[in-house]
Design an enzyme around this catalytic site. Structure first.
Site, PDB file in Angstrom:
ATOM      1  N   GLU A  69      17.293  18.506 -70.132  1.00 40.41           N
ATOM      2  CA  GLU A  69      18.362  17.397 -70.169  1.00 40.41           C
ATOM      3  C   GLU A  69      19.564  17.756 -71.014  1.00 40.41           C
ATOM      4  O   GLU A  69      19.798  16.777 -71.456  1.00 40.41           O
ATOM      5  CB  GLU A  69      17.422  16.248 -70.569  1.00 40.41           C
ATOM      6  CG  GLU A  69      16.313  15.855 -69.345  1.00 40.41           C
ATOM      7  CD  GLU A  69      15.647  14.700 -69.687  1.00 40.41           C
ATOM      8  OE1 GLU A  69      16.097  13.720 -70.597  1.00 40.41           O
ATOM      9  OE2 GLU A  69      15.035  13.851 -68.806  1.00 40.41           O
ATOM     10  N   GLU A 115       9.610  16.702 -64.388  1.00 43.81           N
ATOM     11  CA  GLU A 115       8.557  15.599 -64.994  1.00 43.81           C
ATOM     12  C   GLU A 115       8.584  14.092 -64.307  1.00 43.81           C
ATOM     13  O   GLU A 115       9.678  13.803 -63.826  1.00 43.81           O
ATOM     14  CB  GLU A 115       9.539  15.324 -66.514  1.00 43.81           C
ATOM     15  CG  GLU A 115       9.541  16.324 -67.445  1.00 43.81           C
ATOM     16  CD  GLU A 115      10.187  16.148 -68.717  1.00 43.81           C
ATOM     17  OE1 GLU A 115      10.379  15.015 -68.821  1.00 43.81           O
ATOM     18  OE2 GLU A 115      10.676  17.094 -69.458  1.00 43.81           O
TER      19      GLU A 115
END
Length: 518
Positions: A133, A280
């Site tokens: 991220e 995820e």
């Protein structure tokens, strides 16, 4: 008669050599050949006061038939424990290493030599996740992302590993704007200087777009606009489904809507052949009742159980029905030292002692993620397993394994069907239950798996049989790097992200859907 005890026909030494040789052949095949299509993997976090030893972790992985894992680093002890297991591994470059790798081709080459080439192919490394991220949590590091990726790719090419190992970087779904309806989604345009070359790279190398998808946060921040059932994959009546007015596609869950938003956002940039991998997703099983009332074991069970069925059935998404979406559950263990809200500590399928956090209801999902403490699971021969491997394992169970195999003799209740798979299933299950269903007791060099379906038939009653088929599994995934992992402190695994754009878009789209249905 199928039961041919090794100690009657072969010396113990020869039997061990044969068994070991066949074992190595199976492992070699699992390393060389890729595994495409639908699968569920697990993520690993290590922000806990006590991390299991790598060897304990791999034993549990084997017993639970977990074949895909994602590490948040490339811890050498964990990689050593994963060697020769056939488990497919994503290793990661932690965010804090981006600066060095993004500024130096030599540093990237050293990283690949030390963390990939030194372990491959004994460790079945399939991908490198570069950072986590980065664009949403470390925007200042964004200019280094593509140089790091290119330098690492150069190192893979130099090592002749680029055919086997892909490179990508996981993104928060918050980089997608106007994400509902999915057909109007686009990436944050300020990220184009990184995303455009990244997508071209993924396209040219056949690598996936890695995306973190968290319906829990979308639901929590919608202030009641997103129904809980919609977030949890629960069945919805047609008038409750979200309709994309541009495509007339019906969306029954948040997960599919976000994945399709990614596909449409890539298409907006003229990229149509890059697959999405969800690196995820999950649901917390505990939270602060005052402000996290839906972080419960029941909801975590519902979300992850439905997710597993959805992915493993290759349902695909409304935009791409039947197209597999490989998915990694966040996460393996509760992380009791993670900062933040109460729920931050309780995303795990297990607590730090390896005790299942809650029951997963997975009937119809095959043998994945089965961990028994209820006497309602069974150890059976893996479908399609090599007969010679089955026979060798059967001989061991009925010989050195000390299983009473008299029920398999001719004229006895479990003689029929007289084939090696049926006889091996009886012996494997007897051994598994005789050993208290402990971790690693249903493996037999990979030819045995755990299931909830009772294999008993007629007068042949198997150990653990309750006279009916099982209806639930306890979750049984497991993998964690050793305690010197830096993932827990890097801020690189699971950032909450800003999902407000998704929430706002869903509000508008649901209102529009109501109008269309009236």
């Amino acid at each position: 008669m199928i039961v041919s005890f090794g100690f009657l026909g072969f010396s113990c030494g020869n039997m061990k050599k044969l068994f070991f040789f066949l074992f190595l052949l199976i492992l070699a095949a699992s390393v060389v050949h890729g595994e495409d299509g639908a699968y569920i993997g697990v993520n690993i976090g290590t922000a806990m006061t006590s991390v299991p030893a790598p060897t304990q972790i791999t034993t549990l992985l084997r017993s639970q038939n977990i074949r895909h894992v994602r590490l948040y680093d490339a811890d050498p002890a964990m990689l050593a424990a994963l060697a020769n297991t056939g488990i497919r591994v994503i290793v990661s470059v932690p965010n804090e290493q981006l600066l060095a790798i993004g500024n130096s081709n030599a540093t990237a080459a050293n990283w690949v030599a030390r963390n990939v080439a030194a372990h491959y192919p004994s460790v079945n490394i399939t991908a490198i996740a570069v950072g986590s991220e980065v664009l949403s949590t470390l925007p200042n590091a964004a200019p280094l992302l593509m140089p790091a990726i290119r330098y690492l790719q150069n190192a893979l090419v130099a090592a002749a590993l680029d055919r086997y190992i892909k490179i990508s970087t996981p993104h928060s779904s918050s980089i997608i704007l106007d994400s509902f309806p999915p057909s109007q989604a686009f990436f944050n345009r300020s990220l184009d200087p990184v995303l455009v070359p990244l997508l071209k790279f993924l396209q040219s190398t056949g690598s996936p777009l890695m995306l973190n998808v968290y319906p829990y946060y979308d639901y929590m921040r919608s202030n009641g606009v997103i129904p809980l059932d919609y977030a949890l994959f629960r069945p919805l009546p047609p008038n409750k489904e979200a309709v994309d007015a541009n495509t007339l596609l019906h969306y029954t869950n948040v997960f599919d809507a976000v994945v399709d938003a990614a596909y449409f956002a890539m298409a907006y940039l003229n990229v149509t052949n890059v697959p999405v991998m969800v690196t995820e997703t999950g649901w917390p099983h505990k939270g602060d009742p005052s402000n996290e009332p839906d972080a419960t074991s029941d909801n975590a069970d519902t979300y992850n159980s439905n997710l597993i069925r959805h992915v493993m059935n290759t349902t695909g998404t409304p935009k791409h029905p039947g197209v597999a979406v490989p998915t990694y559950i966040y996460e393996l263990y509760d992380e009791d030292t993670r900062p933040g809200s109460t729920s931050e500590k309780y995303w795990g399928l297990f607590d730090m002692n390896g005790i299942p956090a809650y029951t997963l209801h997975l009937t119809g999902s095959g043998v994945l993620l089965a961990n028994d403490t209820t006497n309602q699971t069974y150890c059976v021969a893996r479908e399609g397993a090599d007969e010679k491997m089955l026979q060798a394992a059967l001989d061991w169970a009925c010989g050195p394994g000390k299983v009473d195999c008299s029920a398999l003799m001719q004229g006895q209740p479990c003689y029929d069907p007289d084939n090696v798979e049926a006889h091996a299933t009886y012996a494997f299950n007897a051994y598994y239950h005789g050993m208290g269903m402990g971790s690693g007791t249903c493996y037999f060099s990979g030819v045995a798996v755990i299931t909830t379906t009772d294999p008993s038939h007629g007068s042949c009653v198997y150990a653990g049989s309750g006279g009916k088929n099982g209806t639930s599994l306890l979750n049984g995934t497991s993998l964690a790097p050793s305690s010197n992992s830096t993932a827990g402190d890097s801020g690189a695994h699971r950032a909450i992200g800003d999902v407000s754009s998704f929430v706002r878009a869903v509000v508008a789209a649901l209102l529009l859907s109501v109008v269309l249905l009236l």
